[in-house]
Design an enzyme around this catalytic site. Structure first.
Site, PDB file in Angstrom:
ATOM      1  N   HIS A   1     -79.198  -5.478  -7.693  1.00 22.34           N
ATOM      2  CA  HIS A   1     -78.589  -4.371  -8.656  1.00 22.34           C
ATOM      3  C   HIS A   1     -77.597  -5.107  -9.699  1.00 22.34           C
ATOM      4  CE1 HIS A   1     -76.424  -0.474  -8.452  1.00 22.34           C
ATOM      5  NE2 HIS A   1     -76.495  -0.682  -9.548  1.00 22.34           N
TER       6      HIS A   1
ATOM      7  N   ARG B   1     -70.369  -6.898 -10.916  1.00 21.77           N
ATOM      8  CA  ARG B   1     -69.641  -7.578  -9.898  1.00 21.77           C
ATOM      9  C   ARG B   1     -70.173  -8.429  -8.768  1.00 21.77           C
ATOM     10  NH1 ARG B   1     -68.992  -1.784  -6.493  1.00 21.77           N
ATOM     11  NH2 ARG B   1     -68.266  -0.984  -8.506  1.00 21.77           N
TER      12      ARG B   1
ATOM     13  N   ARG C   1     -75.137  -4.327 -11.847  1.00 21.21           N
ATOM     14  CA  ARG C   1     -74.309  -3.375 -12.139  1.00 21.21           C
ATOM     15  C   ARG C   1     -73.722  -3.423 -13.781  1.00 21.21           C
ATOM     16  NH1 ARG C   1     -71.674   0.231  -8.959  1.00 21.21           N
ATOM     17  NH2 ARG C   1     -72.749   0.312  -6.767  1.00 21.21           N
TER      18      ARG C   1
ATOM     19  N   ARG D   1     -65.533 -17.410  -5.527  1.00 23.77           N
ATOM     20  CA  ARG D   1     -64.918 -18.653  -5.949  1.00 23.77           C
ATOM     21  C   ARG D   1     -65.392 -19.128  -7.105  1.00 23.77           C
ATOM     22  NH1 ARG D   1     -62.788 -22.405  -2.022  1.00 23.77           N
ATOM     23  NH2 ARG D   1     -61.352 -21.147  -0.761  1.00 23.77           N
TER      24      ARG D   1
ATOM     25  N   HIS E   1     -76.900  -5.095   3.158  1.00 24.11           N
ATOM     26  CA  HIS E   1     -75.679  -5.538   3.557  1.00 24.11           C
ATOM     27  C   HIS E   1     -75.669  -6.108   5.107  1.00 24.11           C
ATOM     28  CE1 HIS E   1     -71.397  -5.104   5.309  1.00 24.11           C
ATOM     29  NE2 HIS E   1     -71.128  -5.297   4.121  1.00 24.11           N
TER      30      HIS E   1
ATOM     31  N   ASN F   1     -81.879  -7.123  -0.090  1.00 25.62           N
ATOM     32  CA  ASN F   1     -81.113  -6.933  -1.240  1.00 25.62           C
ATOM     33  C   ASN F   1     -80.108  -8.229  -1.040  1.00 25.62           C
ATOM     34  OD1 ASN F   1     -78.741  -6.562  -2.616  1.00 25.62           O
ATOM     35  ND2 ASN F   1     -79.382  -4.240  -3.019  1.00 25.62           N
TER      36      ASN F   1
ATOM     37  N   ASP G   1     -77.721  -9.046  -3.209  1.00 24.32           N
ATOM     38  CA  ASP G   1     -76.377  -8.819  -3.882  1.00 24.32           C
ATOM     39  C   ASP G   1     -75.153  -9.374  -3.381  1.00 24.32           C
ATOM     40  OD1 ASP G   1     -77.596  -7.442  -6.004  1.00 24.32           O
ATOM     41  OD2 ASP G   1     -77.209  -5.338  -5.116  1.00 24.32           O
ATOM     42  N   HIS G   2     -75.110  -9.418  -1.989  1.00 31.31           N
ATOM     43  CA  HIS G   2     -73.997  -9.944  -1.532  1.00 31.31           C
ATOM     44  C   HIS G   2     -73.663 -11.205  -1.261  1.00 31.31           C
ATOM     45  CE1 HIS G   2     -72.288  -5.950  -1.473  1.00 31.31           C
ATOM     46  NE2 HIS G   2     -73.015  -5.453  -0.540  1.00 31.31           N
TER      47      HIS G   2
ATOM     48  N   THR H   1     -70.176   1.055  -3.190  1.00 35.22           N
ATOM     49  CA  THR H   1     -71.685   0.931  -3.320  1.00 35.22           C
ATOM     50  C   THR H   1     -72.474   2.233  -3.692  1.00 35.22           C
ATOM     51  OG1 THR H   1     -73.737   0.339  -1.678  1.00 35.22           O
ATOM     52  CG2 THR H   1     -71.950   1.587  -0.636  1.00 35.22           C
ATOM     53  N   THR H   2     -73.682   2.144  -3.910  1.00 29.94           N
ATOM     54  CA  THR H   2     -74.456   3.301  -4.563  1.00 29.94           C
ATOM     55  C   THR H   2     -74.248   4.331  -3.437  1.00 29.94           C
ATOM     56  OG1 THR H   2     -75.937   1.653  -5.272  1.00 29.94           O
ATOM     57  CG2 THR H   2     -76.475   4.136  -5.778  1.00 29.94           C
TER      58      THR H   2
ATOM     59  N   GLU I   1     -82.501  -3.071  -9.383  1.00 29.09           N
ATOM     60  CA  GLU I   1     -82.061  -1.809  -9.452  1.00 29.09           C
ATOM     61  C   GLU I   1     -81.146  -1.463 -10.501  1.00 29.09           C
ATOM     62  OE1 GLU I   1     -79.532  -1.584  -5.467  1.00 29.09           O
ATOM     63  OE2 GLU I   1     -81.360  -1.481  -4.521  1.00 29.09           O
TER      64      GLU I   1
ATOM     65  N   HIS J   1     -80.792   1.933   2.265  1.00 27.68           N
ATOM     66  CA  HIS J   1     -79.187   1.913   2.387  1.00 27.68           C
ATOM     67  C   HIS J   1     -78.509   2.468   3.568  1.00 27.68           C
ATOM     68  CE1 HIS J   1     -75.162   2.806   0.745  1.00 27.68           C
ATOM     69  NE2 HIS J   1     -75.745   2.183  -0.526  1.00 27.68           N
ATOM     70  N   GLY J   2     -77.608   1.347   3.888  1.00 31.13           N
ATOM     71  CA  GLY J   2     -76.840   1.672   5.173  1.00 31.13           C
ATOM     72  C   GLY J   2     -78.002   1.183   6.521  1.00 31.13           C
TER      73      GLY J   2
ATOM     74  N   GLU K   1     -87.346   6.101  -3.790  1.00 27.84           N
ATOM     75  CA  GLU K   1     -86.735   5.440  -2.599  1.00 27.84           C
ATOM     76  C   GLU K   1     -85.655   6.630  -1.960  1.00 27.84           C
ATOM     77  OE1 GLU K   1     -85.361   1.391  -2.813  1.00 27.84           O
ATOM     78  OE2 GLU K   1     -83.606   1.967  -1.564  1.00 27.84           O
TER      79      GLU K   1
HETATM   80  N1  PXP Z   1     -81.506   0.821  -1.801  1.00 29.91           N
HETATM   81  C1  PXP Z   1     -80.633   0.867  -2.975  1.00 29.91           C
HETATM   82  C2  PXP Z   1     -81.327   1.813  -4.195  1.00 29.91           C
HETATM   83  C3  PXP Z   1     -79.481   0.568  -3.036  1.00 29.91           C
HETATM   84  O1  PXP Z   1     -78.788   0.891  -3.917  1.00 29.91           O
HETATM   85  C4  PXP Z   1     -78.851  -0.377  -2.035  1.00 29.91           C
HETATM   86  C5  PXP Z   1     -77.618  -1.083  -2.105  1.00 29.91           C
HETATM   87  O2  PXP Z   1     -77.519  -1.817  -3.336  1.00 29.91           O
HETATM   88  C6  PXP Z   1     -79.632  -0.705  -0.964  1.00 29.91           C
HETATM   89  C7  PXP Z   1     -81.049  -0.091  -1.106  1.00 29.91           C
HETATM   90  C8  PXP Z   1     -79.284  -1.429   0.337  1.00 29.91           C
HETATM   91  O3  PXP Z   1     -78.412  -0.725   0.890  1.00 29.91           O
HETATM   92  P1  PXP Z   1     -77.614  -1.881   1.968  1.00 29.91           P
HETATM   93  O4  PXP Z   1     -76.806  -2.885   1.394  1.00 29.91           O
HETATM   94  O5  PXP Z   1     -76.602  -0.766   2.769  1.00 29.91           O
HETATM   95  O6  PXP Z   1     -78.661  -2.219   2.759  1.00 29.91           O
END
Ligand code: PXP
Length: 236
Positions: free
Chosen positions: A42, A48, A44, A17, A213, A6, A8-9, A99-100, A69, A190-191, A150
């Site tokens: 994702h 963001r 959103r 910036r 993340h 993922n 996103d970050h 976050t979700t 996502e 997630h996490g 998932e």
């Molecule tokens: N899976 C889903 C459905 C999520 O929403 C996220 C966070 O956007 C992740 C996995 C990844 O989570 P993390 O960034 O904590 O690894």
């Protein structure tokens, strides 16, 4: 087990910036080159991090798979049908959350979720429902036409190293087993971190982990020393 990264970050940092750096497409290509089996973003409601244009660009350049996502909104369904990512993961979304936060509540609205899933599946998109490892949610997911779930690993991740770790891992194991018996394929995420991910190998049903993340956070530190050295060289 497959790894979806993922990114996103990377977009979060870029947007801080307002320019194009760090470049999201370049990040995706690096992940693919390093062995990622898919790229997850994702989109959103508040845009963001990842933006509409990113999603279209990623779909064009990725050699692996794009996993989009998104929340169950008409707007997102239309974008998904335009982009046609290989996979869509349906997630709950609250505007103010960092976050979700939890899994999608499928059990209380099986019909609504099924109606949302159908056009996506008909368009050839593989659909996954992001749910907590709860029996009721797994059973409901199996009725929607989605091919995957998932499993939300947030509760496991948060309990890692505490007395609850074992029971949370067990919940994931039981949910994965039940999902398989109902004909669902199973991903998780997630996490998850470099420290806690090892236990996922105890769940034989898992096909792919989606991790964001912690990978991006590690990447910053892995690259910080050489980046500072290079700048020092330039101004010597
Ligand atoms: N899976 C889903 C459905 C999520 O929403 C996220 C966070 O956007 C992740 C996995 C990844 O989570 P993390 O960034 O904590 O690894």
């Amino acid at each position: 087990m497959l790894l979806g990264v993922n990114i996103d970050h990377i977009a979060t940092l870029r947007n801080a910036r307002g320019g194009l750096e760090p470049n999201l497409i370049q990040a995706a290509l690096i992940c693919e080159k390093a062995g990622a089996d898919g790229i997850t973003v994702h989109l959103r409601e508040d845009r963001r991090h990842t933006r509409d244009n990113d999603v279209f660009e990623l779909k064009k350049i990725l050699k692996t798979r794009l996993n989009l996502e998104m929340a169950l909104t008409e707007e997102m369904q239309k974008i998904a049908l335009d982009v046609k990512p290989e996979c869509c993961c349906l997630v709950p979304e609250k505007r103010q959350e960092v976050t979700t936060e939890g899994g999608l509540d499928v059990a209380s609205r099986v019909e609504l979720v099924s109606d949302f899933v159908k056009p996506l599946v008909d368009a050839g998109i593989v659909v996954s429902l992001f749910i907590d490892p709860d029996e009721e949610q797994v059973r409901a997911a199996a009725k929607t036409g989605a091919q995957f779930i998932e499993l939300h690993t947030g509760r496991y991740s948060e309990s890692y190293g505490t007395v609850n770790e074992k029971s949370e891992l067990n919940a994931l194991k039981e949910a994965a087993k039940l999902a398989e018996s109902l004909g669902l394929k199973v991903n998780a995420g997630h996490g998850l971190t470099y420290e806690n991910v090892h236990a996922m190998r105890e769940i034989p049903q898992l096909i792919e982990l989606n991790i964001g993340h912690n990978i991006i956070a590690k990447a910053v530190f892995d690259g910080l020393e050489s980046s500072v050295k290079e700048m020092k060289e330039l101004i010597k």
